[in-house]
Every structure is written in structure tokens, then in C-alpha cells.
Design an enzyme around this catalytic site. Structure first.
Site, PDB file in Angstrom:
ATOM      1  N   LYS A 219      45.392  50.118  36.909  1.00 28.24           N
ATOM      2  CA  LYS A 219      46.297  48.980  36.717  1.00 28.24           C
ATOM      3  C   LYS A 219      47.300  49.253  35.591  1.00 28.24           C
ATOM      4  CE  LYS A 219      44.067  46.645  39.788  1.00 28.24           C
ATOM      5  NZ  LYS A 219      44.659  46.456  41.112  1.00 28.24           N
TER       6      LYS A 219
ATOM      7  N   HIS B 294      51.268  46.522  44.206  1.00 30.47           N
ATOM      8  CA  HIS B 294      49.834  46.266  44.393  1.00 30.47           C
ATOM      9  C   HIS B 294      49.567  46.129  45.902  1.00 30.47           C
ATOM     10  CE1 HIS B 294      46.255  43.484  43.023  1.00 30.47           C
ATOM     11  NE2 HIS B 294      45.853  44.713  43.266  1.00 30.47           N
TER      12      HIS B 294
ATOM     13  N   GLY C 219      38.279  43.005  61.388  1.00 33.32           N
ATOM     14  CA  GLY C 219      38.927  43.872  62.369  1.00 33.32           C
ATOM     15  C   GLY C 219      39.931  43.114  63.237  1.00 33.32           C
ATOM     16  N   ASP C 220      39.657  41.824  63.472  1.00 40.03           N
ATOM     17  CA  ASP C 220      40.556  41.053  64.339  1.00 40.03           C
ATOM     18  C   ASP C 220      41.922  40.816  63.702  1.00 40.03           C
ATOM     19  OD1 ASP C 220      38.988  40.721  66.697  1.00 40.03           O
ATOM     20  OD2 ASP C 220      37.646  39.461  65.505  1.00 40.03           O
TER      21      ASP C 220
ATOM     22  N   ARG D  77      45.440  33.756  49.719  1.00 41.64           N
ATOM     23  CA  ARG D  77      44.285  32.988  50.161  1.00 41.64           C
ATOM     24  C   ARG D  77      44.701  31.531  50.080  1.00 41.64           C
ATOM     25  NH1 ARG D  77      38.493  33.933  49.709  1.00 41.64           N
ATOM     26  NH2 ARG D  77      38.782  36.140  49.256  1.00 41.64           N
TER      27      ARG D  77
ATOM     28  N   TYR E 153      34.927  47.819  31.082  1.00 41.91           N
ATOM     29  CA  TYR E 153      35.079  47.437  32.490  1.00 41.91           C
ATOM     30  C   TYR E 153      36.249  48.193  33.134  1.00 41.91           C
ATOM     31  CZ  TYR E 153      36.528  45.184  36.668  1.00 41.91           C
ATOM     32  OH  TYR E 153      36.929  45.012  37.970  1.00 41.91           O
TER      33      TYR E 153
ATOM     34  N   SER F  90      44.104  40.286  43.988  1.00 43.10           N
ATOM     35  CA  SER F  90      42.813  40.946  43.786  1.00 43.10           C
ATOM     36  C   SER F  90      41.699  40.221  44.534  1.00 43.10           C
ATOM     37  CB  SER F  90      42.475  40.954  42.295  1.00 43.10           C
ATOM     38  OG  SER F  90      43.540  41.532  41.575  1.00 43.10           O
ATOM     39  N   ALA F  91      40.832  41.013  45.146  1.00 38.18           N
ATOM     40  CA  ALA F  91      39.651  40.491  45.851  1.00 38.18           C
ATOM     41  C   ALA F  91      40.019  39.547  47.011  1.00 38.18           C
ATOM     42  CB  ALA F  91      38.676  39.827  44.875  1.00 38.18           C
ATOM     43  N   CYS F  92      41.117  39.830  47.708  1.00 39.06           N
ATOM     44  CA  CYS F  92      41.502  39.059  48.893  1.00 39.06           C
ATOM     45  C   CYS F  92      41.461  39.923  50.145  1.00 39.06           C
ATOM     46  CB  CYS F  92      42.886  38.454  48.728  1.00 39.06           C
ATOM     47  SG  CYS F  92      42.911  37.044  47.626  1.00 39.06           S
TER      48      CYS F  92
ATOM     49  N   ASP G 151      44.864  49.868  47.358  1.00 41.08           N
ATOM     50  CA  ASP G 151      45.172  49.009  46.201  1.00 41.08           C
ATOM     51  C   ASP G 151      46.586  49.192  45.648  1.00 41.08           C
ATOM     52  OD1 ASP G 151      44.241  47.027  44.325  1.00 41.08           O
ATOM     53  OD2 ASP G 151      44.068  48.589  42.808  1.00 41.08           O
TER      54      ASP G 151
ATOM     55  N   ASN H 181      32.034  40.368  40.774  1.00 40.47           N
ATOM     56  CA  ASN H 181      33.069  41.408  40.660  1.00 40.47           C
ATOM     57  C   ASN H 181      32.421  42.790  40.482  1.00 40.47           C
ATOM     58  OD1 ASN H 181      35.782  42.309  40.541  1.00 40.47           O
ATOM     59  ND2 ASN H 181      35.701  42.367  38.298  1.00 40.47           N
ATOM     60  N   SER H 182      31.205  42.963  41.015  1.00 40.86           N
ATOM     61  CA  SER H 182      30.581  44.297  40.940  1.00 40.86           C
ATOM     62  C   SER H 182      31.352  45.246  41.855  1.00 40.86           C
ATOM     63  CB  SER H 182      29.106  44.225  41.316  1.00 40.86           C
ATOM     64  OG  SER H 182      28.937  43.596  42.565  1.00 40.86           O
ATOM     65  N   ARG H 183      31.297  46.513  41.533  1.00 39.84           N
ATOM     66  CA  ARG H 183      32.226  47.462  42.158  1.00 39.84           C
ATOM     67  C   ARG H 183      31.556  48.739  42.624  1.00 39.84           C
ATOM     68  NH1 ARG H 183      37.945  45.982  42.165  1.00 39.84           N
ATOM     69  NH2 ARG H 183      37.965  43.992  41.081  1.00 39.84           N
TER      70      ARG H 183
ATOM     71  N   THR I 213      40.975  46.088  50.641  1.00 35.74           N
ATOM     72  CA  THR I 213      40.154  47.232  51.045  1.00 35.74           C
ATOM     73  C   THR I 213      39.679  47.046  52.493  1.00 35.74           C
ATOM     74  OG1 THR I 213      39.481  47.462  48.740  1.00 35.74           O
ATOM     75  CG2 THR I 213      38.186  48.678  50.366  1.00 35.74           C
ATOM     76  N   ASN I 214      39.306  45.827  52.840  1.00 34.01           N
ATOM     77  CA  ASN I 214      38.847  45.586  54.223  1.00 34.01           C
ATOM     78  C   ASN I 214      39.965  45.830  55.235  1.00 34.01           C
ATOM     79  OD1 ASN I 214      36.430  44.838  53.151  1.00 34.01           O
ATOM     80  ND2 ASN I 214      36.677  42.637  53.502  1.00 34.01           N
TER      81      ASN I 214
ATOM     82  N   ARG J 108      38.800  42.158  34.549  1.00 38.44           N
ATOM     83  CA  ARG J 108      40.027  42.312  33.774  1.00 38.44           C
ATOM     84  C   ARG J 108      40.222  41.072  32.899  1.00 38.44           C
ATOM     85  NH1 ARG J 108      43.851  41.518  36.527  1.00 38.44           N
ATOM     86  NH2 ARG J 108      43.018  41.308  38.620  1.00 38.44           N
TER      87      ARG J 108
HETATM   88  C1  OXD Z   1      42.071  44.298  40.975  1.00 37.52           C
HETATM   89  C2  OXD Z   1      41.436  45.572  41.336  1.00 37.52           C
HETATM   90  O1  OXD Z   1      41.534  43.574  40.113  1.00 37.52           O
HETATM   91  O2  OXD Z   1      41.955  46.235  42.242  1.00 37.52           O
HETATM   92  O3  OXD Z   1      43.126  43.991  41.544  1.00 37.52           O
HETATM   93  O4  OXD Z   1      40.427  45.966  40.716  1.00 37.52           O
HETATM   94 MN    MN Z   2      43.865  45.505  42.842  1.00 37.62          MN
END
Ligand code: OXD
Ligand code: MN
Length: 585
Positions: A206, A226, A495-496, A401, A197, A248-250, A277, A368-370, A253-254, A69
Site C-alpha cells: 500500500k 487499487h 463465479g456467476d 458494497r 501488521y 478493501s475486503a469487497c 489488488d 482480517n486474518s490473511r 481476490t475472488n 491498517r
Molecule cells: C487492503 C488490502 O486493505 O489489500 O486493501 O490488504
Molecule cells: Mn487492497
């Protein structure tokens, strides 16, 4: 495809400007999507992967200068600059339309314009909002068909109305210096040009589901956030839902797809993913806050996704997935990324399309590959995923983070204090946006790049919503990322993290006490279950520690940040700030 005059008029105008050779309406049928995949394969836009190992999966590479982005080139064009606020880029709408019209004029010559009718959330649901994206990219069509509900049913739901978001996207020449991602919230319009992208061009995500939707939510009395949404099922089969906002990326999804540690699994606990997300939140008839995930798929960060960090995400990507900017393993025509396993492929091609060897020391996949994958393929997808009413929210969790400062978890004292906690969130930056990685920046509610109006007004909307929810969720803050003196993460994470969520739910049910600190309620260390972990009570105590000196510095940063937002920061939040300062004396 539609007799709707509003749609036809707008599409005609956009086509007159962009001048495509033809217009194709996306009807949502598998036959049409398959024909488009074939066309994209014939031009090299996507590469079909090994059908036996990764059925119906494809690889795409973006231009090397177009991988994230672009916040510096993302605009909110409200009539007045004040309404866009101090954090968003702004330009006068007339000026911006004129500037972009030049870039869009003739940009689709020699190309096809695809018209994608799509719905954010289940068509017909009280949450649903509709959009049409016009694009000259098949990659966009294929991704939108995963990330949203597309096709004829949306046109039908729109009837002859004009209540839809008008999205226009053209790759144009992919010129970096003319790349613009622009929102005109007062016109329900999004124009995106010169990028391919995902975050810049999948306009349902977004641009619509956060920036435009947050603007609409303020007007209409709901919230676009978000946030991931997950459900924790106890051994009695009762499910409690938590939403969580991380930058983002923190690890959203996990967390959304976490696998419970043995101690909980053995007792019969389960975790269900509703979203990873974005959450749209409305007050329900029962006085609780209800959430839906408006999306239909996951646009997840690939690097670091593996069988330990997120087995469910990995399983989700094993079919019907588009991978973007990962390594191509040409030996078996599959994909790879850093952190997938310890066996980088030989004879591989990196994200730039060049021969690549791990020994070179260079990364093969872009950080940042997806993966773009269907939610319904996720092994832990919630049975409520398609429930048009959504799920009731018990707790809202914020998190960033932070190497120091923020404890593993704490609870706010009230809704307004919770809004304060979210509003001062800070995090070290990641690769999801262009710019330096690892720099601490304020990212309120993880929405800094995504609020479609003034940040002070956004905070005020949160405060106002608190008054409208008779039975509001409790608000917490977590930090999985505290490090020791050598820079290693102390908390095991993944998981913890469920151990912390269990404390959160216990607090929501008033089942455990807590220690009152200047920043809020922190757990009594023995209330966090660390059985089976390689972590002792003293270390946990350290993780829960609130260092007054660091928090005094933090308070100075908050003062500066609020002042930078300007006059619209609500009084309630300044009051919370004063309380924090007094508590730290
Ligand atoms: C982000 C995404 O950048 O979810 O937050 O792709
Ligand atoms: Mn996001």
C-alpha cells in the site's frame, strides 16, 4: 552487497539512528530465506505447519492490538498541507521527521536490521520501480520475499543510481499510541513504526505501490490503482483484460480468480488472474491502456475463502504460504478460519493464541486474518503475469458494497463520466481497516486510503489521462451486494459474476444495446445470461432498477463529498454532477 554510494549512505544514516546490532542484506536466495524461517521458528515468531498437508507453510500471530491498517495514523507529509489534501492526514515533514526520529532512535538495539532490495513488477520492465526496505522483523522479510521480487538482481538493476524508494520499518515496542505509517512523497521515503501488521509494514504494497506510486504516476503520466486485473479467454483463444477497483475486503481476490459457471466453461471460456489488488497502468505505443500487477503474491483475506467462494485462492495457499491470525488446528497442525468449512477444529488455538472452541460463539480467526501466497502457485495465474509489457485493458470496472442504490451493473457514457462514477464510489466499511464495520463511506476509485496526494488533483489526473489514451477502456460500475428486505444478497455472486463481465465485454465490442438511464447505460435484462441460475427475469429487472428518489439523495451526498475535498475537484466532474442532477429531474 552494494557499492552504490547513495544506498550505503542512507543505510548508514538509518542504522546510526536505529542502532541495530548488525545489518543483514537479503540476497533473495532460498538458503538465506530458509535460515531466516528457522530463526523465526526458534523464537516462536512463526510456527511451521504440517509439511505433508501444507508444505512450506507457516502461521504467525500479530499483537492483538495490531491487526489492520491504521488509517487514522497514516500520513502523507508533503511540504504543503494543500498537496496532501483534505482526506489524508498531514504534518509538516520536518516536524514529522523529528517526531519519528525520537521513536526510531535505538529502536533496533539488540536486533538485526534486514535490508531488503525489492522490485515492484518484473525487474527491468518499463513499469518497474525499485525500493529498499530496512526492517527489524523477519516476518516482514519472509512476506516481502513472497509479495515482491527481492534480492541481488534489484541491486544490480539500480546500478549506481539513487532512484529507489527508501523504506524504514521498525516494530519498536508495538505501541499503539506511537504507531505511525508515514509517507514523504517528495523524498521517496516511507517510515513505519510500532506495527507488525502486513498492510502497515510490507512497504512495497500500500505504501509504495499505491501511495508513493500514485504520486509518481501523476508526476510521470501513469496511474497506480487499487485494482485487480483478470483476463477472459473466449473459445477462440482470444483474451480480453478487465481491471476492477473495489474497496478493501469487497471480493477483488475472488473476482480475480473466478471459476466460470458451467454455461461458459462448457463453451470453452477460461478466466486468468493477473493481479488481485494493485494495477499500474501506462499508455502503450498502440494507444491502449496497459496494466501490470506490480506484486509477486497475494495478501488475501482468509475468512470466507473456501471451495465455493474461491477454489483457486484456496489451492494457492496449499503451499509456500504464511497465514496470519487464523485458527491453529493443533490436532493435525493445520489452519482454519470462519467460512472455510462447517467443521471448526476441536483442540484449536484462536488468533490470539488462546485455547478456542467454536461453541463459545467467538470467532477463532480475526476477520482480517490473511494469507500471503505466491502468485505462481495460483492454478489460474495468467501466462502474462511476468510479461514486462503488461496486458491491454478493455474495460475498467468500479464497484462497492451497497445494499440499495447502485444497480448490478451500469456503463458510463464517456471517459469523463466514468471518472465521475469512480469518484463517487461508496461502500460499506469492512474489517480491513480499524474502525466501525458496515458504515457507508465514499471511497473514490477504492483509493480513499491510498492516494498519496490531494484527492481533487487525483481526479484531475484521471481526467488528464483520458486525453492521453487514444483508445481508452470503457468504464463500468458493478454492485454484487444488493439485498432484499430481509437483508439477503439477491445476486449469487462469486463465479456467476462472470455473467456480468460478459455483458461488459459485449458492450465494449458494441455487440449489445442498453437502456439509457439518468446514471448511465443499464443492460436490457435479457442480455444478462441467467441460464442455470435460481433467479428469474423479474428479480434481475429489480437488480437493474435505478431508483430516482434514492439517486437524488445520492446526488446530495456527492455534492457534500466534493465540497469536502475542496477547490481542486476538476470542473469536468462538477459538470458530470450537474448532468446527473438534471437527468434526475
Ligand atoms: C487492503 C488490502 O486493505 O489489500 O486493501 O490488504
Ligand atoms: Mn487492497
Amino acid at each position: 552487497m552494494t557499492p552504490n554510494k547513495h544506498i550505503l549512505k542512507w543505510v548508514d544514516e538509518m542504522a546510526a539512528m536505529t542502532q541495530p546490532d548488525s545489518i543483514v542484506w537479503i540476497d533473495g536466495s532460498e538458503e538465506q530465506i530458509e535460515a531466516l524461517r528457522k530463526e523465526a521458528m526458534s523464537t516462536g515468531e512463526i510456527i511451521k505447519l504440517n509439511e505433508d498437508i501444507l508444505p512450506n507453510c507457516y502461521l504467525h500471530r500479530t499483537a492483538v492490538n495490531d491487526v489492520a491498517r491504521v488509517e487514522g495514523r497514516t500520513y502523507i507529509c508533503t511540504k504543503t498541507k494543500e498537496d496532501a489534501g483534505t482526506i489524508n492526514n498531514w504534518m509538516d515533514p520536518a516536524e514529522m521527521y523529528a517526531k519519528l526520529t525520537k521513536l526510531f532512535t535505538g529502536s533496533m538495539k539488540g536486533r538485526t536490521m534486514y535490508a531488503i532490495p525489492y522490485s515492484m513488477s518484473v525487474v527491468g520492465s518499463p513499469f518497474a520501480k525499485y525500493g529498499i526496505e530496512l526492517t527489524d522483523s523477519i516476518y516482514v522479510v519472509l512476506n516481502m520475499a513472497i509479495m515482491t521480487r527481492v534480492g541481488a538482481e534489484v541491486i544490480e538493476a539500480l546500478g549506481d543510481g539513487d532512484d529507489f524508494i527508501k523504506g524504514l520499518h521498525s516494530k519498536a515496542q508495538l505501541e499503539e499510541e506511537n504507531r505511525y505509517i508515514v509517507h514523504f512523497p517528495e523524498d521517496n521515503t516511507i517510515w513505519s513504526v510500532n506495527s507488525g501488521y502486513g498492510g502497515n509494514v510490507l512497504l512495497g504494497k500500500k505504501c509504495f505501490a499505491l501511495r508513493i506510486a500514485s504520486f509518481l504516476g501523476r508526476k510521470e503520466g501513469w496511474m497506480a490503482e487499487h485494482m485487480l486485473i483478470l483476463g477472459i479467454e473466449n473459445p477462440k483463444g482470444e483474451i480480453s483484460y478487465i481491471t476492477a477497483a473495489f474497496p478493501s475486503a469487497c471480493g477483488k481476490t475472488n473476482l480475480a480468480m473466478l471459476i466460470p459457471p458451467e454455461i461458459y466453461k462448457n463453451q470453452g471460456y477460461k478466466v486468468w488472474c493477473v493481479g488481485d489488488d494493485i494495477a499500474w497502468l501506462r499508455v502503450g505505443e498502440d494507444g491502449r491502456l496497459w496494466a501490470v500487477n506490480p506484486e509477486n503474491g497475494f495478501f488475501g483475506v482468509a475468512p470466507g475463502t473456501n471451495n465455493k467462494s474461491n477454489p483457486n485462492a484456496l489451492a494457492t495457499t496449499m503451499r509456500d504460504t504464511i497465514f496470519t491470525n487464523v485458527v491453529h488446528n493443533t490436532e493435525n497442525n493445520t489452519v482454519w478460519w470462519e467460512g472455510l468449512d462447517k467443521n471448526p477444529p476441536k483442540n484449536a488455538i484462536n488468533w490470539k493464541g488462546e485455547p478456542w472452541d467454536a461453541e463459545s460463539g467467538e470467532k477463532g480467526a480475526h476477520p482480517n486474518s490473511r494469507f500471503t501466497a505466491l502468485a505462481k502457485n495460483c492454478p489460474c495465474i495468467s501466462s502474462e503475469f511476468n510479461n514486462p509489457k503488461g496486458v491491454p485493458v478493455t474495460a475498467i470496472v468500479f464497484g462497492g458494497r451497497r445494499a440499495k442504490t447502485a444497480p448490478l451493473v451500469y456503463q458510463s457514457r464517456s471517459w469523463n463520466h466514468g471518472v465521475f462514477v469512480g469518484s463517487v464510489m461508496a461502500s460499506e466499511t469492512t474489517a480491513a481497516a480499524t474502525g466501525a464495520v458496515g458504515v457507508v463511506r465514499r471511497d473514490p476509485m477504492a483509493m480513499r486510503p491510498f492516494v498519496g496526494y490531494d484527492m481533487g488533483d487525483y481526479f484531475a489526473h484521471w481526467i488528464a489521462m483520458g486525453k492521453k489514451i487514444p483508445n481508452p477502456p470503457k468504464i463500468f460500475n458493478v454492485n454484487w451486494f444488493r439485498t432484499d428486505d430481509e437483508g439477503h444478497f439477491i445476486w449469487p455472486g462469486f463465479g456467476d459474476n462472470m455473467r456480468v463481465l460478459m455483458w461488459i465485454l459485449a458492450r465494449c465490442r458494441d455487440e449489445v444495446g442498453a437502456v439509457e438511464t439518468p446514471i448511465g447505460y443499464v443492460p436490457n435484462p435479457e442480455d444478462i445470461n441467467i441460464e442455470g441460475l435460481d433467479l428469474d427475469l423479474d428479480t434481475l429487472k429489480g437488480l437493474l432498477n435505478v431508483d430516482k428518489a434514492l439517486w437524488k439523495e445520492e446526488a446530495d451526498g456527492i455534492d457534500e463529498f466534493y465540497k469536502s475535498i475542496g477547490a481542486r475537484v476538476p470542473k469536468e466532474l462538477w459538470d458530470e454532477y450537474e448532468t446527473l442532477k438534471n437527468n434526475l429531474k
